[in-house]
Design an enzyme around this catalytic site. Structure first.
Site, short mmCIF file in Angstrom:
data_model
loop_
_atom_site.label_atom_id
_atom_site.label_comp_id
_atom_site.label_asym_id
_atom_site.label_seq_id
_atom_site.Cartn_x
_atom_site.Cartn_y
_atom_site.Cartn_z
N SER A 25 0.79 -1.19 0.04
CA SER A 25 -0.04 -0.01 -0.06
C SER A 25 0.92 1.31 0.06
O SER A 25 1.76 1.52 0.73
CB SER A 25 -1.04 0.12 1.24
OG SER A 25 -1.68 -1.13 1.20
N HIS A 55 -3.40 0.12 -6.53
CA HIS A 55 -2.71 -1.09 -6.92
C HIS A 55 -2.71 -1.23 -8.43
O HIS A 55 -4.05 -1.40 -8.86
CB HIS A 55 -2.95 -2.48 -6.27
CG HIS A 55 -2.53 -2.39 -4.88
ND1 HIS A 55 -1.28 -2.17 -4.58
CD2 HIS A 55 -3.27 -2.78 -3.62
CE1 HIS A 55 -1.08 -2.48 -3.16
NE2 HIS A 55 -2.39 -2.74 -2.50
N HIS A 77 -4.65 -10.22 -2.30
CA HIS A 77 -4.90 -10.33 -0.78
C HIS A 77 -5.84 -11.55 -0.71
O HIS A 77 -6.96 -11.67 -1.60
CB HIS A 77 -5.46 -9.10 -0.31
CG HIS A 77 -4.58 -8.01 -0.28
ND1 HIS A 77 -4.51 -7.21 -1.48
CD2 HIS A 77 -3.65 -7.54 0.46
CE1 HIS A 77 -3.36 -6.22 -1.15
NE2 HIS A 77 -3.00 -6.48 0.21
N TYR A 79 -8.30 -11.66 1.52
CA TYR A 79 -9.75 -10.97 1.52
C TYR A 79 -10.42 -10.56 0.36
O TYR A 79 -11.79 -10.43 0.31
CB TYR A 79 -9.70 -9.76 2.72
CG TYR A 79 -8.69 -8.26 2.00
CD1 TYR A 79 -9.24 -7.61 0.93
CD2 TYR A 79 -7.42 -8.18 2.77
CE1 TYR A 79 -8.33 -6.60 0.32
CE2 TYR A 79 -6.92 -7.29 2.30
CZ TYR A 79 -7.10 -6.23 1.28
OH TYR A 79 -6.40 -5.23 0.84
N GLU A 80 -9.54 -10.46 -0.81
CA GLU A 80 -10.23 -10.18 -1.91
C GLU A 80 -10.80 -11.48 -2.42
O GLU A 80 -11.49 -11.52 -3.51
CB GLU A 80 -9.22 -9.85 -3.21
CG GLU A 80 -8.76 -8.43 -2.76
CD GLU A 80 -7.42 -8.11 -3.84
OE1 GLU A 80 -7.72 -7.61 -4.68
OE2 GLU A 80 -6.26 -8.35 -3.45
N ALA A 107 1.46 -2.45 4.67
CA ALA A 107 1.12 -1.46 5.66
C ALA A 107 0.56 -2.32 6.96
O ALA A 107 -0.01 -3.26 6.51
CB ALA A 107 0.09 -0.82 5.01
N MET A 205 -2.79 -7.59 6.83
CA MET A 205 -3.60 -8.82 6.13
C MET A 205 -2.73 -9.33 4.89
O MET A 205 -3.47 -9.56 4.07
CB MET A 205 -4.80 -8.03 5.69
CG MET A 205 -5.76 -7.44 6.80
SD MET A 205 -6.95 -6.45 6.09
CE MET A 205 -7.64 -5.61 7.57
N SER A 206 -1.43 -9.47 4.90
CA SER A 206 -0.82 -9.93 3.97
C SER A 206 0.65 -10.48 4.30
O SER A 206 0.51 -10.63 5.60
CB SER A 206 -0.31 -8.65 2.78
OG SER A 206 0.52 -7.73 3.34
N ASN A 229 -1.10 3.12 11.43
CA ASN A 229 -2.01 3.62 12.30
C ASN A 229 -1.77 2.83 13.67
O ASN A 229 -1.11 1.42 13.58
CB ASN A 229 -3.43 3.02 11.77
CG ASN A 229 -3.28 1.61 11.43
OD1 ASN A 229 -2.83 1.16 10.46
ND2 ASN A 229 -4.04 0.84 12.10
N HIS A 241 -9.36 3.21 6.36
CA HIS A 241 -8.32 2.85 5.29
C HIS A 241 -7.86 4.16 4.86
O HIS A 241 -6.42 4.11 4.31
CB HIS A 241 -9.16 2.17 4.26
CG HIS A 241 -8.32 1.85 2.93
ND1 HIS A 241 -7.24 0.90 3.36
CD2 HIS A 241 -8.22 2.19 1.88
CE1 HIS A 241 -6.59 0.74 2.11
NE2 HIS A 241 -7.15 1.41 1.15
#
Ligand code: HPA
Length: 266
Positions: A25, A55, A77, A79-80, A107, A205-206, A229, A241
């Protein structure tokens, strides 16, 4: 895989990449600054077209600081909805193209209260909380063994190079453990509290699927998290996000300079 590798080779002639970089990211445009060959994922057999905000979805080949580099501008990802096999297919292809080192960027949220958004963290180890493993299924013995050792996924030597590079450039860095969840929802404060107790410093998440497959295939891994964050409940603020993207944008220049320095030292 052979079809993908042969197609890529036909596009890059005698260019032999030695280093792979997954641009996470906010870092995607790192690849745009180099004169290079770019191959859209959609043209490569076995690659799916990536469609996450920010992306691009292509492989970019370039000589950077005297090294032959292949960059993944955009990653898949879990989650996709992509399978673990799809997410890690590019890593196997990069292995077949000859890379010896993989730099994985991402990130991540800070679990460790001593971190500050904007910090860069060199990953020393990970906790796989995705509930699955990219190596599940029939093993391809030509790539790696059935039960790969995971005691040194993140190369100490590469972390040393990264630390020396950051020190030279006066860039603040942290070292720590990355825990991976599937997403796409962020974690609850209770989950973040749990991750802290389990020893995690950052959460994202990656990265973990790619790192597992790279390690399995004998590729040295350097993982760098941009702490974008505080994770849920570390402060009272809700997560979004936009904040992640904004922090990644702010850190981009430092991150780019650091990558350049590291590449030069590999
Ligand atoms: N949690 C999970 N993934 C993330 C976060 C987070 O707080 N920040 C950036 N990616």
């Amino acid at each position: 895989m052979e079809t993908a590798v042969n197609y890529i080779k036909s596009k890059i002639n005698d260019f032999l990449p030695e280093i792979g970089i997954i641009l996470g990211s906010g870092l995607g445009d790192f690849a745009d600054s180099f004169k290079s060959e770019a191959i859209p994922y959609k043209d490569i057999e076995g690659f799916e077209s990536s469609n996450v905000l920010g992306h691009k979805g292509r492989l970019v080949f370039a000589e950077i600081n005297g090294k032959n580099v292949v960059m993944m501008q955009g990653r898949y990802h879990f989650y996709e909805g992509y399978s673990m096999a799809t997410i890690t297919f590019p890593i196997k292809v990069l292995k077949m193209l000859g890379i010896k080192t993989l730099i994985i960027t991402n990130a991540a949220g800070a679990v460790n209260k001593n971190f500050t958004p904007g910090d860069l963290m060199f990953i020393t180890d990970h906790i796989n909380f995705m509930g699955t493993n990219p190596l599940i299924g029939k093993n391809d013995e030509t790539l790696g063994v059935r039960f790969p050792d995971m005691t040194k996924v993140y190369s100490e030597q590469l972390i040393n190079i990264a630390e020396n590079s950051a020190e030279k450039l006066n860039i603040k860095y942290q070292k720590g453990i990355y825990a991976a969840t599937t997403g796409p929802s962020y974690e609850t404060p209770a989950e973040i509290n749990m991750f802290g107790i389990l020893g995690a410093d950052a959460v994202g998440m990656s990265t973990v699927p790619e790192a597992i497959v790279a390690n399995y295939a004998g590729i040295s891994v350097l993982g760098i998290s941009c702490i974008t964050n505080y994770a849920a409940g570390v402060t009272n603020n809700p997560l979004n996000h936009q904040e992640v993207i904004q922090t990644a944008e702010k850190v981009k220049l430092n991150f780019k300079n650091l990558l350049l320095e590291i590449i030069g030292r590999l």
